[in-house]
Scaffold this motif. Structure first.
Motif, PDB file in Angstrom:
ATOM      1  N   UNK A  74       0.810  -1.217   0.000  1.00 50.93           N
ATOM      2  CA  UNK A  74       0.000   0.000   0.000  1.00 50.93           C
ATOM      3  C   UNK A  74       0.846   1.271   0.000  1.00 50.93           C
ATOM      4  N   UNK A  75       2.006   1.217   0.634  1.00 51.25           N
ATOM      5  CA  UNK A  75       2.857   2.405   0.708  1.00 51.25           C
ATOM      6  C   UNK A  75       3.959   2.408  -0.347  1.00 51.25           C
ATOM      7  N   UNK A  76       3.900   1.473  -1.298  1.00 56.67           N
ATOM      8  CA  UNK A  76       4.895   1.420  -2.379  1.00 56.67           C
ATOM      9  C   UNK A  76       4.632   2.512  -3.404  1.00 56.67           C
ATOM     10  N   UNK A  77       3.437   2.493  -4.003  1.00 53.70           N
ATOM     11  CA  UNK A  77       3.081   3.465  -5.038  1.00 53.70           C
ATOM     12  C   UNK A  77       1.597   3.337  -5.363  1.00 53.70           C
ATOM     13  N   UNK A  78       1.081   4.368  -5.978  1.00 54.00           N
ATOM     14  CA  UNK A  78      -0.313   4.318  -6.427  1.00 54.00           C
ATOM     15  C   UNK A  78      -0.499   3.214  -7.464  1.00 54.00           C
ATOM     16  N   UNK A  79       0.494   3.055  -8.321  1.00 55.08           N
ATOM     17  CA  UNK A  79       0.440   2.011  -9.346  1.00 55.08           C
ATOM     18  C   UNK A  79       0.321   0.625  -8.707  1.00 55.08           C
ATOM     19  N   UNK A  80       1.125   0.370  -7.685  1.00 58.35           N
ATOM     20  CA  UNK A  80       1.056  -0.929  -7.015  1.00 58.35           C
ATOM     21  C   UNK A  80      -0.282  -1.112  -6.316  1.00 58.35           C
ATOM     22  N   UNK A  81      -0.836  -0.063  -5.740  1.00 53.41           N
ATOM     23  CA  UNK A  81      -2.142  -0.174  -5.093  1.00 53.41           C
ATOM     24  C   UNK A  81      -3.177  -0.668  -6.109  1.00 53.41           C
ATOM     25  N   UNK A  82      -3.193  -0.031  -7.258  1.00 56.42           N
ATOM     26  CA  UNK A  82      -4.173  -0.387  -8.290  1.00 56.42           C
ATOM     27  C   UNK A  82      -3.925  -1.788  -8.842  1.00 56.42           C
TER      28      UNK A  82
END
Length: 75
Positions: free
Chosen positions: A29-37
């Protein structure tokens, strides 16, 4: 999963996990918005729950993707 609005570098995320303050879900979750999606899609596509176990699977999946890209010379 409530999406984080702030992201942290690898070293910070690993340290938080090492201290037991975060699990794999926070790591993703705190990696990147791209990873969240991507993670949400990964869970939906595979019919799995959003939790630490599936987040760990997702991190392994991303590692495998990187390994294959490196083998092809794409990374």
């Amino acid at each position: 999963m409530e999406k984080a609005k702030e992201f942290y570098d690898e070293e910070y995320r690993i340290e938080k996990m090492r201290r037991g303050e975060w699990g794999w879900l926070e790591y993703v979750n705190y990696h990147s918005e791209e990873w969240q999606e991507e993670y949400i899609r990964y869970c939906q596509d595979n019919g799995i729950a959003v939790n630490d176990e599936s987040a760990a699977e997702f991190v392994n999946f991303k590692g495998d993707q990187l390994d294959r890209a490196m083998e092809r010379g794409d990374a």
